[in-house]
Design a protein around this motif. Structure first.
Motif, mmCIF file in Angstrom:
data_model
loop_
_atom_site.group_PDB
_atom_site.id
_atom_site.type_symbol
_atom_site.label_atom_id
_atom_site.label_comp_id
_atom_site.label_asym_id
_atom_site.label_seq_id
_atom_site.Cartn_x
_atom_site.Cartn_y
_atom_site.Cartn_z
ATOM 1 N N CYS A 306 -7.599 38.750 16.857
ATOM 2 C CA CYS A 306 -7.021 39.524 15.748
ATOM 3 C C CYS A 306 -8.127 40.346 15.074
ATOM 4 C CB CYS A 306 -6.472 38.606 14.655
ATOM 5 S SG CYS A 306 -5.226 37.471 15.190
ATOM 6 N N THR A 308 -11.002 42.417 13.642
ATOM 7 C CA THR A 308 -12.286 42.838 14.202
ATOM 8 C C THR A 308 -12.546 42.178 15.554
ATOM 9 O OG1 THR A 308 -13.241 43.355 12.068
ATOM 10 C CG2 THR A 308 -14.778 42.649 13.767
ATOM 11 N N SER A 309 -12.176 40.921 15.684
ATOM 12 C CA SER A 309 -12.399 40.217 16.961
ATOM 13 C C SER A 309 -11.584 40.883 18.074
ATOM 14 C CB SER A 309 -11.986 38.748 16.830
ATOM 15 O OG SER A 309 -12.761 38.130 15.843
ATOM 16 N N VAL A 404 -16.117 38.984 3.578
ATOM 17 C CA VAL A 404 -14.803 39.005 4.235
ATOM 18 C C VAL A 404 -14.782 40.026 5.381
ATOM 19 C CG1 VAL A 404 -12.393 39.671 3.846
ATOM 20 C CG2 VAL A 404 -13.508 38.034 2.317
ATOM 21 N N LEU A 492 -11.211 50.277 10.261
ATOM 22 C CA LEU A 492 -10.828 49.003 9.625
ATOM 23 C C LEU A 492 -11.832 48.621 8.538
ATOM 24 C CD1 LEU A 492 -9.019 46.431 9.528
ATOM 25 C CD2 LEU A 492 -10.535 45.422 11.219
ATOM 26 N N VAL A 613 -7.884 33.447 8.250
ATOM 27 C CA VAL A 613 -6.440 33.615 8.076
ATOM 28 C C VAL A 613 -5.709 32.469 8.773
ATOM 29 C CG1 VAL A 613 -4.513 35.213 8.303
ATOM 30 C CG2 VAL A 613 -6.794 36.090 7.904
HETATM 31 O O1 M6R Z 1 -11.855 34.748 12.217
HETATM 32 P P1 M6R Z 1 -11.214 35.780 13.100
HETATM 33 O O2 M6R Z 1 -12.214 36.600 13.839
HETATM 34 O O3 M6R Z 1 -10.199 35.207 14.026
HETATM 35 O O4 M6R Z 1 -10.455 36.740 12.105
HETATM 36 C C1 M6R Z 1 -9.669 37.783 12.577
HETATM 37 C C2 M6R Z 1 -9.408 38.792 11.494
HETATM 38 O O5 M6R Z 1 -8.725 38.208 10.432
HETATM 39 C C3 M6R Z 1 -10.708 39.403 10.957
HETATM 40 O O6 M6R Z 1 -11.457 39.986 11.972
HETATM 41 C C4 M6R Z 1 -10.403 40.445 9.892
HETATM 42 O O7 M6R Z 1 -9.809 41.561 10.463
HETATM 43 C C5 M6R Z 1 -11.693 40.803 9.158
HETATM 44 N N1 M6R Z 1 -11.452 40.882 7.754
HETATM 45 C C6 M6R Z 1 -12.301 42.060 9.610
HETATM 46 O O8 M6R Z 1 -13.367 42.479 8.849
#
Ligand code: M6R
Length: 616
Positions: A306, A308-309, A404, A492, A613
């Motif tokens: 999800c 950034t990942s 964040v 983003l 999240v």
């Molecule tokens: O912990 P995760 O890499 O699974 O989280 C995924 C996204 O919630 C996370 O990358 C979010 O988009 C960030 N706030 C990006 O900066």
């Protein structure tokens, strides 16, 4: 999402709870609260908004607070109900004897609420959590035992939860429970801690017990008892925490985000360390557990992630397909879950997550694990739920990321994906280690830390451009090929910390619709790297220019004759198309950072977001 802290011992509980919550603020920050037990009384303090409001509230209560050595605290990211004081945790039962904090979502809360109203419960808040407080209190009436009450209540609850509960009649314990939401017990000497994440307690202890799903525990000053799904006592498995307290300090930087951007050269060194030694040597990736036969049988790759990942995964698709010729699908976890899962034992599934706790990705991974596919996890948290689901736990080594907005974890994910793709290729084609393109990429990876450092040494131009464009309300980011994900990630970053509407497009798509939005009020940031798409992106810039859009070029090369097209240019160190996403992104992170900082935004804790999240 939301943060939990608990303490039992001899110290001043409110000090520990507030310090713990301050390290959990990245998980949510729309209200907070603590419950402090002294004797057979429980005092509850709550405040809407940031933690500072609760700290202010507690200032005048220092004398009362100092008496308490047992307490629970919570910082909230609202799911059910507005971020008000009433909806803030802790929540209590009607008799006020039981108090609890909760992370997660109770899916059957409406159903339970109706049942509880029939037996006399009166609800004060709009939260799902309050249902749990009434339910446990209702169960308590049957046995007068908090552990038993929790054990029977959780069997009736559907959804995800981490609970910490205290009861006036049992003032020597905190009862905890977990299902699909993280909860850790920190083991001390004559004191114990509970937290939803270890930064909250790393100052006090380096020993911890990670609760697993369906466990219920009783935490006392000198003992910890944990019970399984069938209420049997289990043996405590103590683990040593891999983090230092210094990792959660800003070290003189104004924001964690800026510190984390600056840490990226070291992050690259860490991930490459011992795994890529020189351009003519094969990659060592012992963490990838498939043997050569199994690697040769991989027929497809699925990447699930999800935010950034996910963008890191999109770069990964490009590299893996280029080197291994294995088809790669990349999909947001939240979409993957709701389609038929088509995977088998020859499918390599790569789950990417900074936190390792993203609910959508965990669900998707669990779903595909059923198909017998090999699960490789790229996560920054080797202590996370996702890490525990991994067949191969690939290296990230970025250290705790507090801001964040993800920055250094993205960089680490990219490097991990470069290593993985080269590893697969080296198994599939024994001569590939001598392939000049691969040798060049390895050389560039080894040089990457110093290129990032050069970029970070002089940010004046980026700061100037940030200031110049900070008042625009919309932005478009364009790129092609391997940098299309860089455009998405740059956009983003900008939108999440500055709240400017920024959208990333494949440059070639501009003319199929978005071009309608272009005029002098719409800056277009174009990523132009030498390589097969350079001329094409340049043509797209011409098209944007013809519509009077302001143009910013992020480029490692620009012919003098083409410079006239651009209002502003950010030059980056040279590098091939293949390595360029790892260089470009540093510029885009800095640009977003300085715009947000110039606008006076809360860079590390942007509104409405949370670092982890944990709800679907
Ligand atoms: O912990 P995760 O890499 O699974 O989280 C995924 C996204 O919630 C996370 O990358 C979010 O988009 C960030 N706030 C990006 O900066």
């Amino acid at each position: 999402m939301c943060g939990i802290i608990g303490y039992i011992g001899d110290r001043c509980a409110s000090d520990i709870l507030i310090s713990g919550l301050s390290h959990l603020e990245y998980r949510g920050y729309d209200s907070s609260g603590v419950a402090l037990m002294h004797g057979n009384e429980i005092d509850i303090y709550k405040a809407p908004g940031k933690l500072i409001n609760l700290i202010e509230e507690l200032k005048s209560k220092q004398d009362v607070c100092a008496k308490s050595h047992i307490g629970i605290g919570h910082i909230r990211w609202a799911t059910h109900g507005l971020p008000t004081t009433t909806n803030a945790h802790p929540h209590t039962s009607n008799c006020n004897n039981l108090t609890l904090v909760h992370n997660g979502i109770i899916e059957n809360y409406q159903e339970l609420k109706e049942e509880l109203i029939k037996v006399g419960s009166v609800f004060k808040s709009q939260t799902d959590t309050e249902v749990a407080a009434h339910l446990i209190a209702y169960e308590y009436e049957k046995t007068h035992d908090l552990l038993k009450a929790m054990q029977s209540a959780v069997k009736k609850i559907k959804g995800a939860f981490a609970f910490c509960a205290i009861h006036k009649s049992e003032p020597d314990k905190i009862v905890v429970a977990k299902r699909n939401a993280p909860l850790v017990i920190g083991v001390g000497n004559g004191e114990n801690f509970i937290a939803s994440d270890i930064p909250a307690m790393i100052e006090y202890t380096k020993k911890a017990i990670y609760l697993t799903d369906y466990q219920v525990g009783v935490v006392q000053k000198d003992s910890i008892q944990i019970f399984d799904k069938d209420d049997n006592l289990t043996a405590n498995k103590i683990e040593y925490l891999p983090f230092e307290a210094v990792a959660i300090s800003k070290l003189g930087y104004k924001h964690f985000m800026l510190k984390e951007i600056h840490e990226q050269s070291d992050v690259v060194r860490n991930v490459l360390g011992g795994r890529l030694l020189s351009p003519d040597k094969e990659v060592n990736l012992n963490e990838f557990k498939l043997n050569n036969d199994e690697i040769n049988k991989i027929s497809r790759v699925q990447i699930i992630a999800c935010g950034t990942s996910l963008h890191a995964g999109m770069v990964g698709k490009y590299i893996i397909e280029k080197f291994t010729k294995i088809p790669v699908d990349v999909e947001p976890s939240s979409e993957y879950i709701y389609r038929d899962t088509i995977a088998d034992k020859n499918t390599l599934v790569i789950g990417i997550s900074q936190s390792g706790e993203t609910a959508d990705t965990i669900t998707a991974i669990k779903q595909v694990k059923e198909c017998g596919s090999h699960i490789a996890i790229i996560t920054n948290r080797t202590d996370s739920t996702m890490a525990r689901l991994a067949d191969s736990l690939l290296p990230v080594d970025a250290g705790i990321e507090v801001s964040v907005a993800a920055t250094k974890s993205y960089m680490a994910q990219l490097i991990s994906l470069y290593l993985l793709s080269m590893k697969i290729m080296e198994v599939k084609d024994k001569n590939s280690a001598k392939n000049p393109e691969i040798m060049k990429l390895k050389q560039e990876l080894l040089e990457l830390p110093s290129k990032i450092e050069i970029l970070l040494e002089n940010t004046d131009n980026i700061q100037r451009i940030a200031k110049k464009y900070s008042n625009y309300k919309n932005f478009i980011f364009i790129a092609r090929g391997i940098n299309f994900p860089s455009a998405l990630e740059g956009a983003l970053k900008l939108k999440e910390i500055s709240y400017i509407n920024a959208t990333g497009y494949c440059a070639g798509e501009l003319k199929h619709g978005p071009i309608a939005m272009l005029d002098e009020n719409m800056p277009v940031l174009a990523i132009l790297n030498t390589g097969i798409v350079y001329d094409k992106v340049l043509s797209n810039c011409e098209e944007a220019r013809a519509r009077q859009a302001k143009l910013i070029g992020v480029t490692n090369y620009l012919a003098e004759k083409d410079e006239r097209l651009f209002d502003d240019i950010i030059k980056i160190p040279s590098g091939s198309d293949l390595i360029s996403p790892a260089i470009n992104i540093v510029v885009l992170q800095l640009l977003a950072y300085y715009i947000a900082e110039y606008l006076g935004k809360d860079v590390d804790q942007p509104r409405n977001l949370a670092k982890s999240v944990t709800v679907e």
